[in-house]
Design a protein around this motif. Structure first.
Motif, short mmCIF file in Angstrom:
data_model
loop_
_atom_site.label_atom_id
_atom_site.label_comp_id
_atom_site.label_asym_id
_atom_site.label_seq_id
_atom_site.Cartn_x
_atom_site.Cartn_y
_atom_site.Cartn_z
N ALA A 35 29.07 32.56 28.15
CA ALA A 35 29.28 31.11 28.29
C ALA A 35 30.20 30.60 27.19
O ALA A 35 31.07 29.74 27.45
N VAL A 36 30.06 31.10 25.97
CA VAL A 36 30.93 30.68 24.86
C VAL A 36 32.38 31.05 25.18
O VAL A 36 33.29 30.24 25.00
N GLY A 42 38.29 29.31 29.18
CA GLY A 42 38.43 28.80 30.54
C GLY A 42 38.49 27.29 30.61
O GLY A 42 39.21 26.72 31.43
N LEU A 43 37.73 26.63 29.73
CA LEU A 43 37.63 25.18 29.80
C LEU A 43 38.15 24.49 28.55
O LEU A 43 38.00 23.27 28.41
#
Length: 190
Positions: A35-36, A42-43
């Motif tokens: 997630a990191v 990615g975001l």
């Protein structure tokens, strides 16, 4: 079953339960690290708290995994000579190694880290990063806890080695069964 082996099995149960929990910690650590990476690349975002949680989980897995590694035999051992030894000699090596090296090391770590963890608890130490997780004092408490769990598993290994030694010696020291005495009928030749 001897009391030594019963005690060792109880301590082994603790190590197995800890190992199972640490497996889940490792899965959570992998998911959080993913997630990191997704957030960062990615975001174009990020979370210091997520990064801290990965570090906390890694610390927990490493520190609390010491006893599980000893239980499963995954610890470092110079196997060049050990694997060729008889079970009795292995038991001697395990017993002496536990008494001379492992338990004193655990005591040294526990005593040395106690003040470190207590000082962190006294101020309820938190992350030095803005947006980081509180509870660094909990993470530092894992050091003396790791020493305690490793010492307990060391005691289980010592108990198993002593039981092995007593079993081998008991087999040689046990008086032999008396030779069968002839019955009265055999004595008179019937």
């Amino acid at each position: 079953m001897s009391p030594l082996l019963r005690g060792a099995r109880g301590l082994d149960h603790l190590a197995r339960a800890t190992g199972g929990l640490l497996g889940w910690f490792t899965l959570a650590m992998v998911l959080l690290q993913s997630a990191v990476v997704l957030l960062r690349y990615g975001l174009n975002g990020g979370s210091v708290a997520l990064q801290d949680s990965v570090v906390y989980l890694h610390g927990a897995v490493f520190m609390l995994g010491l006893a599980y590694a000893l239980y499963t035999g995954a610890h470092v051992r110079v196997d060049v000579f050990y694997r060729r030894m008889s079970p009795r000699r292995r038991a001697w090596v395990d017993a002496v190694g536990t008494l001379v090296f492992l338990l004193p090391l655990c005591a040294f770590i526990a005593i040395g880290s106690w003040h470190f963890a207590a000082a962190s608890w006294a101020v309820r130490e938190t992350s030095s990063s803005a947006g980081g997780l509180p509870g660094v004092f909990l993470l530092k408490s894992l050091i003396p806890l790791a020493a305690a769990t490793l010492a307990l598993q060391g005691l289980a290994e010592l108990a198993r080695a002593l039981a092995r030694l007593m079993e081998v010696e008991g087999a040689t020291l046990t008086p032999r069964a008396p030779a069968a005495t002839p019955s009265a009928a055999e004595e008179i030749g019937v």
